[in-house]
Every structure is written in C-alpha cells, then in structure tokens.
Scaffold this motif. Structure first.
Motif, PDB file in Angstrom:
ATOM      1  N   PHE A   4       0.556  -1.314  -0.340  1.00 23.38           N
ATOM      2  CA  PHE A   4      -0.016  -0.198   0.285  1.00 23.38           C
ATOM      3  C   PHE A   4       0.947   1.246   0.315  1.00 23.38           C
ATOM      4  CE2 PHE A   4      -4.335  -2.063   2.299  1.00 23.38           C
ATOM      5  CZ  PHE A   4      -3.955  -3.347   1.442  1.00 23.38           C
ATOM      6  N   THR A   5       1.859   1.259   0.657  1.00 20.68           N
ATOM      7  CA  THR A   5       2.948   2.697   0.306  1.00 20.68           C
ATOM      8  C   THR A   5       4.098   1.880  -0.296  1.00 20.68           C
ATOM      9  OG1 THR A   5       3.968   2.246   2.402  1.00 20.68           O
ATOM     10  CG2 THR A   5       1.654   3.007   2.667  1.00 20.68           C
ATOM     11  N   GLU A   6       5.021   3.383  -0.668  1.00 22.79           N
ATOM     12  CA  GLU A   6       6.327   2.958  -0.516  1.00 22.79           C
ATOM     13  C   GLU A   6       7.180   3.565  -0.545  1.00 22.79           C
ATOM     14  OE1 GLU A   6       5.723   5.092  -5.212  1.00 22.79           O
ATOM     15  OE2 GLU A   6       5.350   2.732  -5.598  1.00 22.79           O
ATOM     16  N   ARG A   7       8.404   4.068  -1.225  1.00 26.50           N
ATOM     17  CA  ARG A   7       9.342   4.492  -1.142  1.00 26.50           C
ATOM     18  C   ARG A   7      10.648   5.129  -2.652  1.00 26.50           C
ATOM     19  NH1 ARG A   7      11.960   8.258   2.523  1.00 26.50           N
ATOM     20  NH2 ARG A   7      10.356   7.317   4.599  1.00 26.50           N
ATOM     21  N   HIS A   8       9.966   6.224  -2.656  1.00 29.48           N
ATOM     22  CA  HIS A   8      11.140   6.607  -4.292  1.00 29.48           C
ATOM     23  C   HIS A   8      11.363   7.671  -4.196  1.00 29.48           C
ATOM     24  CE1 HIS A   8       6.970   7.967  -4.100  1.00 29.48           C
ATOM     25  NE2 HIS A   8       7.733   8.884  -5.203  1.00 29.48           N
ATOM     26  N   GLY A   9      12.229   7.742  -5.450  1.00 35.10           N
ATOM     27  CA  GLY A   9      13.023   8.784  -5.318  1.00 35.10           C
ATOM     28  C   GLY A   9      14.419   8.200  -6.872  1.00 35.10           C
ATOM     29  N   ASN A  10      15.249   9.707  -6.864  1.00 34.68           N
ATOM     30  CA  ASN A  10      16.372   9.900  -7.908  1.00 34.68           C
ATOM     31  C   ASN A  10      17.114   8.790  -7.528  1.00 34.68           C
ATOM     32  OD1 ASN A  10      15.903  11.330  -9.734  1.00 34.68           O
ATOM     33  ND2 ASN A  10      15.961  13.226  -7.906  1.00 34.68           N
ATOM     34  N   SER A  11      17.730   8.330  -6.072  1.00 31.96           N
ATOM     35  CA  SER A  11      18.904   7.853  -4.940  1.00 31.96           C
ATOM     36  C   SER A  11      18.650   8.007  -3.794  1.00 31.96           C
ATOM     37  CB  SER A  11      19.607   8.265  -5.766  1.00 31.96           C
ATOM     38  OG  SER A  11      20.933   7.716  -5.121  1.00 31.96           O
ATOM     39  N   PHE A  12      18.915   6.699  -3.910  1.00 33.66           N
ATOM     40  CA  PHE A  12      18.479   6.658  -1.922  1.00 33.66           C
ATOM     41  C   PHE A  12      18.944   4.760  -1.370  1.00 33.66           C
ATOM     42  CE2 PHE A  12      14.522   5.022  -3.903  1.00 33.66           C
ATOM     43  CZ  PHE A  12      13.847   4.036  -2.862  1.00 33.66           C
ATOM     44  N   ASP A  13      18.943   4.456  -0.434  1.00 35.40           N
ATOM     45  CA  ASP A  13      19.789   3.797   0.522  1.00 35.40           C
ATOM     46  C   ASP A  13      18.542   3.468   1.436  1.00 35.40           C
ATOM     47  OD1 ASP A  13      22.304   3.658  -0.933  1.00 35.40           O
ATOM     48  OD2 ASP A  13      22.712   5.303   0.066  1.00 35.40           O
ATOM     49  N   TYR A  14      19.227   2.002   2.132  1.00 33.78           N
ATOM     50  CA  TYR A  14      18.968   1.355   2.913  1.00 33.78           C
ATOM     51  C   TYR A  14      20.324   0.936   4.008  1.00 33.78           C
ATOM     52  CZ  TYR A  14      13.951   1.933   2.737  1.00 33.78           C
ATOM     53  OH  TYR A  14      12.921   2.835   2.454  1.00 33.78           O
ATOM     54  N   ASN A  15      20.090   0.738   5.142  1.00 36.26           N
ATOM     55  CA  ASN A  15      21.483   0.377   5.930  1.00 36.26           C
ATOM     56  C   ASN A  15      20.956   0.162   6.643  1.00 36.26           C
ATOM     57  OD1 ASN A  15      23.645   2.292   5.184  1.00 36.26           O
ATOM     58  ND2 ASN A  15      21.729   3.383   4.952  1.00 36.26           N
ATOM     59  N   LEU A  16      20.961  -2.077   6.737  1.00 37.94           N
ATOM     60  CA  LEU A  16      20.032  -2.232   7.382  1.00 37.94           C
ATOM     61  C   LEU A  16      21.221  -3.107   8.625  1.00 37.94           C
ATOM     62  CD1 LEU A  16      17.448  -4.090   4.982  1.00 37.94           C
ATOM     63  CD2 LEU A  16      17.374  -1.812   6.506  1.00 37.94           C
ATOM     64  N   PRO A  17      21.237  -3.057  10.250  1.00 35.45           N
ATOM     65  CA  PRO A  17      21.585  -3.511  11.171  1.00 35.45           C
ATOM     66  C   PRO A  17      21.575  -5.087  10.908  1.00 35.45           C
ATOM     67  CG  PRO A  17      19.949  -2.880  11.899  1.00 35.45           C
ATOM     68  CD  PRO A  17      19.737  -2.287  10.397  1.00 35.45           C
ATOM     69  N   ILE A  18      22.821  -5.678  11.156  1.00 34.09           N
ATOM     70  CA  ILE A  18      22.533  -7.390  10.456  1.00 34.09           C
ATOM     71  C   ILE A  18      23.788  -7.655  11.853  1.00 34.09           C
ATOM     72  CG2 ILE A  18      23.267  -9.362   9.541  1.00 34.09           C
ATOM     73  CD1 ILE A  18      21.768  -7.824   7.155  1.00 34.09           C
ATOM     74  N   ASN A  19      23.625  -8.336  12.450  1.00 33.40           N
ATOM     75  CA  ASN A  19      25.245  -8.852  13.735  1.00 33.40           C
ATOM     76  C   ASN A  19      25.899  -9.701  13.259  1.00 33.40           C
ATOM     77  OD1 ASN A  19      23.428  -6.718  15.688  1.00 33.40           O
ATOM     78  ND2 ASN A  19      22.794  -8.340  15.970  1.00 33.40           N
ATOM     79  N   ILE A  35      29.225  -1.739   6.469  1.00 34.57           N
ATOM     80  CA  ILE A  35      30.146  -0.983   7.177  1.00 34.57           C
ATOM     81  C   ILE A  35      29.488  -0.750   8.114  1.00 34.57           C
ATOM     82  CG2 ILE A  35      30.650   1.283   7.492  1.00 34.57           C
ATOM     83  CD1 ILE A  35      30.822   1.549   4.657  1.00 34.57           C
ATOM     84  N   ASN A  36      30.022  -0.978  10.078  1.00 33.18           N
ATOM     85  CA  ASN A  36      29.980  -0.764  11.030  1.00 33.18           C
ATOM     86  C   ASN A  36      28.362  -1.605  11.146  1.00 33.18           C
ATOM     87  OD1 ASN A  36      32.140   1.204  11.264  1.00 33.18           O
ATOM     88  ND2 ASN A  36      30.501   3.002  10.732  1.00 33.18           N
ATOM     89  N   GLY A  37      28.629  -2.596  10.899  1.00 35.21           N
ATOM     90  CA  GLY A  37      27.341  -3.877  10.873  1.00 35.21           C
ATOM     91  C   GLY A  37      26.200  -3.426  10.399  1.00 35.21           C
ATOM     92  N   LYS A  38      26.666  -2.540   9.379  1.00 41.41           N
ATOM     93  CA  LYS A  38      25.112  -3.018   8.435  1.00 41.41           C
ATOM     94  C   LYS A  38      25.410  -2.308   7.149  1.00 41.41           C
ATOM     95  CE  LYS A  38      23.231   1.489  11.767  1.00 41.41           C
ATOM     96  NZ  LYS A  38      22.957   3.178  11.571  1.00 41.41           N
ATOM     97  N   LEU A  39      24.292  -3.331   6.237  1.00 39.15           N
ATOM     98  CA  LEU A  39      24.249  -3.367   5.094  1.00 39.15           C
ATOM     99  C   LEU A  39      23.821  -2.583   4.576  1.00 39.15           C
ATOM    100  CD1 LEU A  39      24.154  -5.863   3.203  1.00 39.15           C
ATOM    101  CD2 LEU A  39      22.203  -6.700   3.703  1.00 39.15           C
ATOM    102  N   LYS A  40      24.233  -2.496   3.519  1.00 34.74           N
ATOM    103  CA  LYS A  40      23.926  -1.063   2.387  1.00 34.74           C
ATOM    104  C   LYS A  40      23.204  -1.343   1.049  1.00 34.74           C
ATOM    105  CE  LYS A  40      25.701   3.210   0.690  1.00 34.74           C
ATOM    106  NZ  LYS A  40      26.481   4.914   0.633  1.00 34.74           N
ATOM    107  N   ILE A  41      22.134  -1.563   1.451  1.00 38.27           N
ATOM    108  CA  ILE A  41      21.294  -1.530  -0.309  1.00 38.27           C
ATOM    109  C   ILE A  41      20.801  -0.180  -1.140  1.00 38.27           C
ATOM    110  CG2 ILE A  41      19.138  -3.079  -1.271  1.00 38.27           C
ATOM    111  CD1 ILE A  41      19.063  -4.418   1.075  1.00 38.27           C
TER     112      ILE A  41
END
Length: 286
Positions: free
Chosen positions: A76-91, A166-172
């Motif tokens: 129902f919702t989305e994130r969109h834009g020219n250029s963006f990232d998700y930095n997700l913590p993985i231990n 980087i620093n325990g975060k996965l960058k997508i």
C-alpha cells in the motif's frame, strides 16, 4: 482444531514463515504489523538519500486487490526517489537472502520504469522492470538477492561488494536506470539462501487456484474460532437416543433450570421441617 487450521493456512501461504526472518521493513509505512506468514513488518526506517513516500491505500488498483500476495498491506505504501539507500543492521557473519518487494501501481507496460539495485558500490541488478511477462500492473513482485557476509565484508555471487557492509550495517541502494525513478515497497532479510523462491514461483503459476483455497481456509478458520467462542451453533447432527437430553441439561439453560429446581426443593424442605417442629411443639403443649 483452530491451531491445525492456523498452521495449515500459514504453511499454505508461503514457506517463508519456516525460515529465519531477521528483519522486515514496510517501506513508506508508518506502523508495524504482522504479515500473514507470521513475522513482523517494522515501520519504515534505516533509509537515507533523496527519496519520499507515497501512500496508495485508496488507489483503485489496490482496492481491486494486489495479486500474488496474501499480505497486501506491505504494497500500500512505497519509498521512491532519484537515489536512496537502506542501511540495515545485521549482527553476524553468514549467508543471507535479501527479498525486495515491489508492485507497479502507476505504469501499464514493461520497461516504463527501470532502475538499478546496488549492494554498496556494486550493481547487482541493472534496469529492473517491475512489470514483466509474469507481473502486470497490480501484481506483487519479489526479487531474491543472495549474499554472504564474512569478516565485515559482503559478497554477491562470489564478488565483494565494496562498502556494502559498514559498522554492522548492510547497504542496499536504489538508483535511476533507463526510465523513471526507482521504488521499493518492502524489504525482508532472511538468514540462509533457502528463502522460498521456488515456492514463490509456484504461487505465481497457480495463483487463482491457491487464492480460492486460501479463501476457503480462512472461512474455515473463522468458523472454528466462532464455534470455540460459542457465537454460532455447529451444523446440526441427528443425536443418538438420550444424547439430546444430556446436551440440553449440560447447556447454560439446562444448568439454570436444574439450579432453580434445587433452590425450590431446598425451600420446600426447609418449610416442611419448620412445620414439623411446630407440630411437635403443639403436641407437647397439650
């Protein structure tokens, strides 16, 4: 009975519930919720860059129903834009599957939206079109990306993704491709490489049949819950001799009648004893 129905329904929907889901993000969503598979979607977080949110809750396509999913809310919702990232913590180090979830609610044809997916600085998917030969406008699409994290480095298909962990975060990363803007509706991180891609393809190929079966299972589950709460009477069955009377006596009405009868009997007994005592006293006085 209810538990069996519930397990059957969850297993039917997707084997993903049997895997180790570490994290799920409802991109653009403002509240967390549980998926039909049983895991939690967090509200939108961990994002950065040039992006914005769109809410299609009242879109005509959404109202008609999102195909290929039993958890439509994430679309129902989305994130969109020219250029963006998700930095997700993985231990921890190990094997992981990134499941990116999309639905096209604006364009009609394949290729009208094309964008790239990155892990760190490595492009892992080029010119992704949500609409393809299996997915039309309003069809949920899942893209599976398999990675390995070793000693604070992330690898895709054996190649290191520079600055991907980087620093325990996965960058997508989501970047502009051949047409229009990148977007994403949901992100799920699963431990291991067996995240249900085959089951996903089976669901798409047999969608109409599985949708009908799921509706029947949900109706059965709802009926079982109502029966357990004594909100409806089960389908009538011809009782055996004496069974109807016993069932009636054990019902709330039966208990009420029995209780009332015992109370009346007790009052009569008490009144009779008092009368006997009075009669005895009269005889003695004579």
């Amino acid at each position: 009975m209810i538990i069996l129905f519930f397990i059957s329904l969850i297993t039917f929907v997707n084997s993903l519930s049997l895997k180790q889901v570490l994290m799920a993000i409802d991109c653009g969503g403002q509240e967390s919720f549980n998926s039909k598979e049983g895991f939690l979607y967090q509200d939108d977080q961990y994002f950065s860059g040039d992006s914005r949110v769109s809410d299609y809750t009242y879109n005509d396509v959404v109202y008609a129903g999102i195909a290929y999913t039993f958890t439509p809310r994430v679309y129902f919702t989305e994130r969109h834009g020219n250029s963006f990232d998700y930095n997700l913590p993985i231990n921890k180090n190990g094997q992981y599957t990134i499941i990116l979830q999309f639905v096209e609610l604006y364009f009609e044809n394949e290729g009208e939206r094309q964008f790239d997916i990155y892990i760190g600085t490595k492009r892992v998917i080029q010119n992704l079109s949500i609409i393809d030969n299996k997915h039309q406008k309003g069809s949920a699409k899942e893209v599976f990306i398999y990675i390995d994290i070793k000693e604070d480095k992330v690898f895709h298909q054996g190649q290191e993704c520079n600055k991907g962990f980087i620093n325990g975060k996965l960058k997508i990363g989501f970047r502009k491709g051949a047409a229009d803007l990148p977007k994403v509706d949901g992100i799920v991180i699963v431990k291991g490489h067996n995240a249900g891609e085959e089951e996903r393809n089976h669901l798409i190929d047999n969608w109409e049949q599985l949708l009908e079966e799921n509706k029947k299972k949900e109706a059965e589950l709802e009926r079982a819950e109502l029966e357990a709460q004594n909100m409806i009477v089960p389908d009538s069955v011809e009782p055996e001799e004496g069974e109807g009377l016993i069932s009636f006596l054990l019902s709330p009405i039966g208990f009420g009648i029995i209780g009332f009868g015992m109370a009346v009997f007790g009052i009569l007994m008490f009144a009779g004893e008092n009368q006997d005592q009075k009669n005895k006293k009269i005889k003695k006085s004579k």
